[in-house]
Design a protein around this motif. Structure first.
Motif, PDB file in Angstrom:
ATOM      1  N   GLY A  56       4.045  -4.739  10.011  1.00  0.00           N
ATOM      2  CA  GLY A  56       3.744  -3.971   8.441  1.00  0.00           C
ATOM      3  C   GLY A  56       4.851  -4.423   7.404  1.00  0.00           C
ATOM      4  O   GLY A  56       4.795  -4.458   6.151  1.00  0.00           O
ATOM      5  N   LYS A  57       6.176  -5.116   7.828  1.00  0.00           N
ATOM      6  CA  LYS A  57       6.809  -5.197   7.074  1.00  0.00           C
ATOM      7  C   LYS A  57       6.636  -6.491   6.815  1.00  0.00           C
ATOM      8  O   LYS A  57       6.376  -8.260   6.596  1.00  0.00           O
ATOM      9  CB  LYS A  57       7.658  -5.667   7.935  1.00  0.00           C
ATOM     10  N   VAL A  58       7.425  -6.495   4.915  1.00  0.00           N
ATOM     11  CA  VAL A  58       6.923  -7.788   4.330  1.00  0.00           C
ATOM     12  C   VAL A  58       8.124  -8.312   3.464  1.00  0.00           C
ATOM     13  O   VAL A  58       7.667  -6.962   3.391  1.00  0.00           O
ATOM     14  CB  VAL A  58       5.869  -7.574   3.550  1.00  0.00           C
ATOM     15  N   PRO A  64       4.077   0.605  -1.609  1.00  0.00           N
ATOM     16  CA  PRO A  64       3.234   0.158  -2.766  1.00  0.00           C
ATOM     17  C   PRO A  64       2.971   1.165  -3.476  1.00  0.00           C
ATOM     18  O   PRO A  64       1.744   2.375  -3.778  1.00  0.00           O
ATOM     19  CB  PRO A  64       1.992   0.402  -2.382  1.00  0.00           C
ATOM     20  N   ILE A  65       3.599   1.613  -4.892  1.00  0.00           N
ATOM     21  CA  ILE A  65       3.493   2.266  -6.178  1.00  0.00           C
ATOM     22  C   ILE A  65       3.598   0.775  -6.739  1.00  0.00           C
ATOM     23  O   ILE A  65       4.270  -0.062  -7.432  1.00  0.00           O
ATOM     24  CB  ILE A  65       5.108   2.852  -6.746  1.00  0.00           C
ATOM     25  N   LEU A  66       2.007   1.120  -7.949  1.00  0.00           N
ATOM     26  CA  LEU A  66       1.522   0.836  -9.005  1.00  0.00           C
ATOM     27  C   LEU A  66       2.670   0.770 -10.047  1.00  0.00           C
ATOM     28  O   LEU A  66       3.203   1.534 -10.693  1.00  0.00           O
ATOM     29  CB  LEU A  66       0.433   0.785  -9.710  1.00  0.00           C
ATOM     30  N   THR A  72       4.033  -8.031  -8.282  1.00  0.00           N
ATOM     31  CA  THR A  72       5.164  -7.508  -7.226  1.00  0.00           C
ATOM     32  C   THR A  72       4.351  -7.519  -6.389  1.00  0.00           C
ATOM     33  O   THR A  72       3.331  -7.389  -6.248  1.00  0.00           O
ATOM     34  CB  THR A  72       4.976  -6.329  -7.848  1.00  0.00           C
ATOM     35  N   ILE A  73       5.360  -7.828  -4.858  1.00  0.00           N
ATOM     36  CA  ILE A  73       4.885  -7.831  -4.078  1.00  0.00           C
ATOM     37  C   ILE A  73       4.946  -6.576  -2.885  1.00  0.00           C
ATOM     38  O   ILE A  73       6.077  -6.127  -2.771  1.00  0.00           O
ATOM     39  CB  ILE A  73       5.298  -9.311  -3.105  1.00  0.00           C
ATOM     40  N   TYR A  74       4.318  -6.331  -2.533  1.00  0.00           N
ATOM     41  CA  TYR A  74       4.047  -5.359  -1.743  1.00  0.00           C
ATOM     42  C   TYR A  74       3.792  -4.783  -0.185  1.00  0.00           C
ATOM     43  O   TYR A  74       2.881  -5.893   0.679  1.00  0.00           O
ATOM     44  CB  TYR A  74       2.219  -3.496  -2.221  1.00  0.00           C
TER      45      TYR A  74
END
Length: 131
Positions: A56-58, A64-66, A72-74
């Motif tokens: 799950g780590k990117v 993931p807050i707009l 932006t990469i979430y």
């Protein structure tokens, strides 16, 4: 040789997950003590948790807050949520397994698999007898 080292060091968390998984599987299969089997299964389960969280780590991702920034990469929060649920299920399963081991100990006087099997064989009925 450098490519192999970079492959291993670049995916260190995956390799550690695999090592822990194999160690847990070995402990669960090779031991006759029921407590040690539960510990091996918990080790295996923890390695699966680590593996899912690692996936799950990117790199470079944020929560993931707009924010309104289009580039932006979430990070994906779904693996973390699933693992939280799996941890709760794992704890309750472990508690049930330990409670069953306590009852087995009270009934048989041991928690070793081979001794329990020997006790069970003493009370086995012959196959040609009808109850």
């Amino acid at each position: 040789m450098d490519s192999v080292l970079s492959l291993i060091s670049g995916h260190y968390n995956y390799w550690m997950g695999i090592v822990l998984m194999m160690l847990g599987l070995y402990v669960a299969i090779s031991r006759g003590n029921l407590i040690k089997k539960v510990v091996g299964l918990n080790l295996f389960q923890t390695s699966v948790f680590m593996l899912y969280i690692s996936m799950g780590k990117v790199t470079g991702g944020t929560a993931p807050i707009l924010t309104g920034k289009p580039d932006t990469i979430y990070s994906n929060p779904l693996p973390h949520v699933l693992i939280l649920t799996a941890i709760v299920v794992g704890i309750s399963t472990t508690a049930l397994a330990l409670a069953l081991i306590v009852r087995i100990r009270e009934a048989y006087g041991t928690i070793e698999e081979d001794e329990i099997a020997a006790i069970e064989r003493q009370f086995e009925f012959p196959k040609d007898r009808v109850a």
